[in-house]
Enzyme design. Structure first.
Site, PDB file in Angstrom:
ATOM      1  N   ASP A  21      75.688 151.332  56.856  1.00  0.00           N
ATOM      2  CA  ASP A  21      75.881 152.337  55.812  1.00  0.00           C
ATOM      3  C   ASP A  21      74.565 152.885  55.285  1.00  0.00           C
ATOM      4  O   ASP A  21      74.478 154.062  54.923  1.00  0.00           O
ATOM      5  CB  ASP A  21      76.697 151.746  54.657  1.00  0.00           C
ATOM      6  N   CYS A  42      78.539 143.378  57.883  1.00  0.00           N
ATOM      7  CA  CYS A  42      78.366 144.506  56.975  1.00  0.00           C
ATOM      8  C   CYS A  42      79.678 145.220  56.649  1.00  0.00           C
ATOM      9  O   CYS A  42      80.741 144.824  57.111  1.00  0.00           O
ATOM     10  CB  CYS A  42      77.283 145.432  57.502  1.00  0.00           C
ATOM     11  N   ASP A  43      79.570 146.307  55.920  1.00  0.00           N
ATOM     12  CA  ASP A  43      80.626 146.807  55.052  1.00  0.00           C
ATOM     13  C   ASP A  43      82.027 146.889  55.646  1.00  0.00           C
ATOM     14  O   ASP A  43      82.974 146.377  55.072  1.00  0.00           O
ATOM     15  CB  ASP A  43      80.234 148.193  54.536  1.00  0.00           C
ATOM     16  N   LYS A  44      82.214 147.564  56.772  1.00  0.00           N
ATOM     17  CA  LYS A  44      83.575 147.818  57.251  1.00  0.00           C
ATOM     18  C   LYS A  44      84.054 146.780  58.252  1.00  0.00           C
ATOM     19  O   LYS A  44      85.242 146.706  58.551  1.00  0.00           O
ATOM     20  CB  LYS A  44      83.673 149.217  57.885  1.00  0.00           C
ATOM     21  N   CYS A  93      72.369 143.532  52.962  1.00  0.00           N
ATOM     22  CA  CYS A  93      71.469 143.841  51.845  1.00  0.00           C
ATOM     23  C   CYS A  93      71.746 142.947  50.639  1.00  0.00           C
ATOM     24  O   CYS A  93      72.888 142.661  50.323  1.00  0.00           O
ATOM     25  CB  CYS A  93      71.564 145.315  51.502  1.00  0.00           C
ATOM     26  N   GLU A 130      80.057 157.669  50.965  1.00  0.00           N
ATOM     27  CA  GLU A 130      79.462 157.005  49.807  1.00  0.00           C
ATOM     28  C   GLU A 130      78.415 157.914  49.176  1.00  0.00           C
ATOM     29  O   GLU A 130      77.726 158.659  49.873  1.00  0.00           O
ATOM     30  CB  GLU A 130      78.802 155.690  50.232  1.00  0.00           C
ATOM     31  N   SER A 154      78.550 153.356  47.188  1.00  0.00           N
ATOM     32  CA  SER A 154      78.001 152.120  47.731  1.00  0.00           C
ATOM     33  C   SER A 154      78.045 151.061  46.645  1.00  0.00           C
ATOM     34  O   SER A 154      77.948 151.364  45.450  1.00  0.00           O
ATOM     35  CB  SER A 154      76.555 152.363  48.161  1.00  0.00           C
TER      36      SER A 154
END
Length: 554
Positions: A78, A119-121, A191, A442, A468
């Site tokens: 992202d 990570c995110d997804k 992160c 985002e 985000s």
């Protein structure tokens, strides 16, 4: 075993010939096939170390009597996708990941799965797939990044984005910006703040699908490798006991996850992902439940960007289980639920004490008596919108100001960096929702520019896009219905007064119902921004943000 469909019997001789081509021995063929779904890649800091995690999982599976088989899952960073057309391709991968994993695991008849996202997804996408496939499954993530250090202060990716805003405003020099660039993100891993990746990895523990430390053990710690080995061993135990994802991801487990979400102050993206995962598990998760849970759940953690502590400190303080132990002191969790440890929630957390009351506030001394996320409604968002309340400064919890209206993210960023946004304004960014984007980008760039230019305590931002987990301030996203389908956010005009009251869970434009109806009558739908490829198909099938932006066949 499920894998007998591709391994045993005369009719499976052709299948076995292909396993022979892969170099499988007769001994391997007699053991359960365990799919290890790896999101490893060389474009994402949180995924560059997953090859090490996967090797450890393989060893654990083999030690416990299984045959490990590694298969891939895609991923998008992202941070690298932020602020350009690439961000349209972030959220949409969640469903692509779920679909492709369902295909791989079912086509090859794996007996069990170990999911290795970070990570995110990838985390929600693989949780969705786990619910669909419903074979014994354990999650082990790649772990969070260590915090960076600039001028004696810890930093993270949000510090980096805000430094760009500070440089634009003349608050820091080019040399100082360069120092941030080289020191903000110092190691592999997701992160280092309570952003979406770490939020979802922590909630994987809370919902019962990951082992202790899944969300918090730093990527560079050797304990992360040990955790991966244990995950490989544990999935074999779950297979023996026939404990499956749908035994774990029950309605009560989702209530636990939402409760931990509120206590940790997780990313607002959890309000997209938890309903989507719940749907795959056959659980209806109405966003109104979030406010009910928030009302009774104290916010115990202020990790970056809400505060100045990071994932490594949460880990040292006892991690997610220590937070859950605090919550259990006021009977806020369902403790008798089975988890991927093979034990109940209560058994998992009973000895997990809070080792640092500055990082995890005691239940009787919280940051706030209500949770970290709030769901708002009003004539701008009849079906809801979402804000990370724990990252909003006190003076912005209630705010009124004139609307500054933009029909895309790029126009808003140009106005912010051009000095056209002033204290008191409410920036409105629309036509960035699941359909309108498409892909629901985002808005870290505009929120970071606002914060970096010193406007974080005087300017609000609302959007039918999303934020985000690194965003902070009065950043209100997921406005539903979105502008592209004729939601009221499409009818806001420049200068309209917008009233935000986060404690009261309301958001309204101070325009009469009659005027809004008149504007609606004049409104015309926009032509689709994308007319071919995956995004075009996605835009036709995706639902609104309040339903989790899931895909439905019309």
């Amino acid at each position: 075993m499920r894998s007998d469909a591709v391994k045993k019997g005369v009719s499976q001789a052709p299948h076995r010939s292909l396993f022979n081509a892969l170099g499988f021995t007769k001994e391997e063929m007699e053991k359960p096939l365990v799919g290890i779904v790896s999101s490893q890649s060389e474009i994402i800091p949180g995924h560059m170390n997953l090859d090490k995690i996967v090797e450890a999982v393989k060893l654990g599976v083999a030690m416990a009597g299984g045959t490990p088989v590694v298969v891939p899952a895609i991923a998008v960073c992202d941070g690298i996708a932020m602020g350009h057309v690439g961000m349209k391709y972030s959220l949409v991968t969640r469903d692509l990941i779920a679909d492709s994993t369902e295909c791989l695991a079912t086509a090859h008849q794996f007996d069990a799965l170990v999911m290795v996202p970070n990570c995110d997804k990838n985390v929600p996408g693989l949780l969705m797939a786990a619910a669909r496939i419903n074979v014994p499954t354990v999650f082990v993530s790649g772990g969070p990044m260590l915090a960076g250090h600039v001028k004696g202060c810890k930093t993270s990716l949000s510090s980096m984005f805000e430094a760009v805003g500070a440089y634009t405003a003349g608050k820091i020099s080019a040399e100082e910006l360069d120092e941030y660039e080289n020191k903000a993100c110092p190691t592999c891993g997701s992160c280092s703040g309570m952003y979406t990746a770490n939020s979802m990895n922590c909630l994987t523990e809370a919902i019962g699908m990951g082992l202790q430390g899944n969300g918090t053990i730093p990527a560079v710690y050797s304990d992360r490798i040990k955790l991966a080995k244990h995950a490989g061993m544990k999935v074999m135990e779950l297979l023996e006991k026939n404990i499956r994802p749908l035994d774990i991801m029950t309605e009560k487990a989702f209530m636990n996850a939402l409760t931990v979400d509120m206590a940790l102050g997780c990313s607002t993206n959890t309000m997209l992902h938890l309903p989507a995962i719940a749907r795959e598990a056959g659980v209806k998760l109405n966003l109104d439940i979030a406010n009910e849970i928030s009302a009774r759940t104290p916010n115990l953690c202020h990790l970056a960007p809400a505060g100045h502590t990071y994932m490594e400190e949460l880990n040292e303080a006892g991690g997610v289980y220590a937070v859950m132990n605090e919550l259990s002191k006021k009977n806020l969790l369902n403790l008798d639920l089975i988890t991927a440890t093979g034990k109940t929630v209560g058994e998992n957390i009973k000895d997990c004490v809070n080792k640092n009351p500055e990082v995890i506030r005691p239940i009787d001394n919280p940051y706030s008596v209500t949770g970290g996320i709030a769901v708002l409604r009003g004539n701008i968002a009849p079906d809801s919108c979402v804000v990370k309340r724990s990252a909003v400064v006190e003076e912005m919890l209630v705010h009124e100001g004139p609307a500054r209206v933009f029909d895309c993210e790029e126009d808003a960023i140009a106005a912010i960096k051009g000095g056209k946004i002033v204290p008191g304004d409410v920036v409105v960014i629309r036509y960035e929702g699941p359909k309108g984007g498409p892909g629901m980008r985002e808005m870290l760039n505009p929120t970071s520019a606002i914060a970096g230019m010193g406007l974080g305590s005087s300017v609000a931002l609302i959007t039918d896009g999303r934020f985000s987990g690194a965003s902070r301030g009065a950043s209100i996203g997921h406005v539903s219905p979105e502008a592209a389908v004729g939601g009221p956010i499409a009818f806001i005009e420049e200068g309209d007064i917008i009233s935000i009251d986060i404690p009261a869970n309301t958001i309204n434009v101070k325009v009469s119902d009659e005027e809004l109806e008149a504007r609606k009558a004049k409104w015309q739908p926009r032509e689709p921004k994308v007319t071919k490829g995956y995004l075009a198909r996605y835009a036709k099938m995706v639902t609104s943000a309040d339903k989790g932006a899931v895909l439905e066949i019309k």
